[in-house]
Design a protein around this motif. Structure first.
Motif, short mmCIF file in Angstrom:
data_model
loop_
_atom_site.label_atom_id
_atom_site.label_comp_id
_atom_site.label_asym_id
_atom_site.label_seq_id
_atom_site.Cartn_x
_atom_site.Cartn_y
_atom_site.Cartn_z
N LEU A 1 0.83 -1.21 0.00
CA LEU A 1 0.00 0.00 0.00
C LEU A 1 0.86 1.26 0.00
CD1 LEU A 1 -2.76 -1.03 2.57
CD2 LEU A 1 -2.90 -1.09 0.07
N GLU A 2 1.94 1.23 0.77
CA GLU A 2 2.84 2.39 0.82
C GLU A 2 3.52 2.59 -0.53
OE1 GLU A 2 5.11 5.61 1.66
OE2 GLU A 2 3.36 4.82 2.73
N ALA A 3 3.91 1.49 -1.18
CA ALA A 3 4.56 1.60 -2.49
C ALA A 3 3.61 2.19 -3.52
CB ALA A 3 5.04 0.22 -2.94
N VAL A 4 2.35 1.77 -3.50
CA VAL A 4 1.35 2.31 -4.42
C VAL A 4 1.10 3.79 -4.12
CG1 VAL A 4 -1.08 2.20 -5.12
CG2 VAL A 4 0.25 0.08 -4.85
N ALA A 5 0.98 4.11 -2.82
CA ALA A 5 0.75 5.51 -2.42
C ALA A 5 1.90 6.40 -2.88
CB ALA A 5 0.58 5.60 -0.91
N ARG A 6 3.12 5.89 -2.75
CA ARG A 6 4.29 6.66 -3.16
C ARG A 6 4.30 6.85 -4.68
NH1 ARG A 6 7.53 3.71 -0.80
NH2 ARG A 6 8.19 2.41 -2.55
N ALA A 7 3.99 5.81 -5.41
CA ALA A 7 4.00 5.89 -6.87
C ALA A 7 2.95 6.86 -7.38
CB ALA A 7 3.78 4.50 -7.48
N LEU A 8 1.79 6.88 -6.71
CA LEU A 8 0.69 7.75 -7.13
C LEU A 8 0.75 9.13 -6.48
CD1 LEU A 8 -2.26 5.18 -7.12
CD2 LEU A 8 -1.02 6.10 -9.10
N GLN A 9 1.79 9.35 -5.65
CA GLN A 9 2.00 10.64 -4.99
C GLN A 9 0.77 11.07 -4.20
OE1 GLN A 9 3.72 13.58 -7.67
NE2 GLN A 9 4.84 12.01 -8.81
N LEU A 10 0.22 10.14 -3.41
CA LEU A 10 -0.96 10.42 -2.61
C LEU A 10 -0.62 11.34 -1.44
CD1 LEU A 10 -2.68 6.91 -2.41
CD2 LEU A 10 -2.82 8.65 -4.21
N ASP A 11 -1.55 12.24 -1.11
CA ASP A 11 -1.36 13.07 0.07
C ASP A 11 -1.84 12.30 1.31
OD1 ASP A 11 -4.17 13.28 0.19
OD2 ASP A 11 -4.19 15.24 -0.77
#
Length: 295
Positions: free
Chosen positions: A68-78
């Motif tokens: 989940l963290e990797a996806v959040a980082r890739a999508l530049q989630l706030d």
């Protein structure tokens, strides 16, 4: 709300917002999507294309915190989007059962315990309200009731700020920045839908607003989320005119799922004077619109 659909639409909408340039990738040619390709997100997250495609199809069950963290980082989630992704993952695998707000009576039947109402009434410098993630105003101090005079005056609003925003024409006068308030209201509701996907009252509210308001429907489809914590807002009160107020919103430990929001004005500002006038009017139960001289 269907968790698979929520996950799919949230991830695809976030992917569409990230351009190759923002992600540090070459733009290339003949791109068929407005943002990144699935393969590019997978590469940025260090996941196989097949596994990321499975996630984006809505299958978040079993996804580890690291994924989940990797996806959040890739999508530049706030921060709000990261929390929303975690909530969706918890709902997908059923681990949200202990973190959901406990079931409480409908907003129209809920009343604050005495000490909470005493706390609200002790706040005299600004409007103070207790609300939930559906934007129901559940309790208020006298100044807040005077402040939200149009909200409380129309029974059709059901003391719900989202209904007021999208279904009551008075909101266009009360909120000079109506578009901003509309965006915020929908983003708060969308976050609540991820946090508590089993909330029937929220489902009913979203269904009602989607049916009756094109402005709401368009924003709901954007899948934006927001944490309502602190900031500054502009209002136009029918009795005292323009107000610029800061707000702080605090979670209530004793009432999971509820929060206390207090509005204040800058000391010495015209808005502070406006709140004093409003408090004076509230004390005499006279919060009718101010009389403006004719030309």
């Amino acid at each position: 709300m269907d968790n698979h659909e929520e996950v799919r639409e949230f991830l695809t909408s976030r992917r569409a917002k990230i351009t190759p340039d923002r992600a540090g990738l070459p733009a290339g040619s003949r791109r068929r999507v407005p943002g990144l390709r699935r393969s590019e997100v997978a590469a940025l997250a260090d996941l196989s294309v097949e596994y990321y495609a499975k996630l984006e199809r809505g299958s978040l069950a079993g996804a580890s915190p690291a994924v989940l963290e990797a996806v959040a980082r890739a999508l530049q989630l706030d921060d709000a989007e990261r929390a929303h992704l975690r909530h969706l993952a918890q709902a997908a695998d059923g681990s949200d059962a202990l973190t959901r707000p406990r079931r409480r009576p409908p907003a129209r039947q809920w009343t604050p315990h005495r000490s909470l109402q005493w706390t609200l009434d002790a706040i005299t410098a600004g409007p103070a309200v207790v609300g939930n993630g559906r934007l129901d105003v559940l309790a208020a101090n006298p100044l807040a009731r005077a402040f939200y005079t149009d909200l409380f005056a129309n029974a059709g609003n059901q003391r719900n700020l989202a209904r007021f925003n999208f279904l009551d024409p008075a909101s266009r006068r009360f909120y000079p920045d109506w578009e901003r308030f509309a965006d915020m209201a929908v983003a708060i509701l969308r976050r609540e839908a991820g946090r508590d996907p089993h909330d029937k009252d929220l489902h009913d509210l979203v269904g009602e607003l989607s049916t009756r308001s094109k402005e709401f429907r368009t924003r709901w489809g954007a899948h934006d989320v927001r944490i309502h914590g602190t900031g500054t807002k502009r209002f136009h009160h029918p009795a005292v005119g323009d107000l610029t107020l800061a707000y702080e919103s605090l979670d209530l430990t004793a009432e999971p799922g509820l929060h206390l929001t207090v509005y204040t004005a800058e000391p010495g500002s015209p808005s502070e004077e406006g709140l004093r006038l409003l408090a004076s009017l509230a004390a005499t139960e006279d919060v009718s619109p101010a009389q403006h001289p004719t030309a």
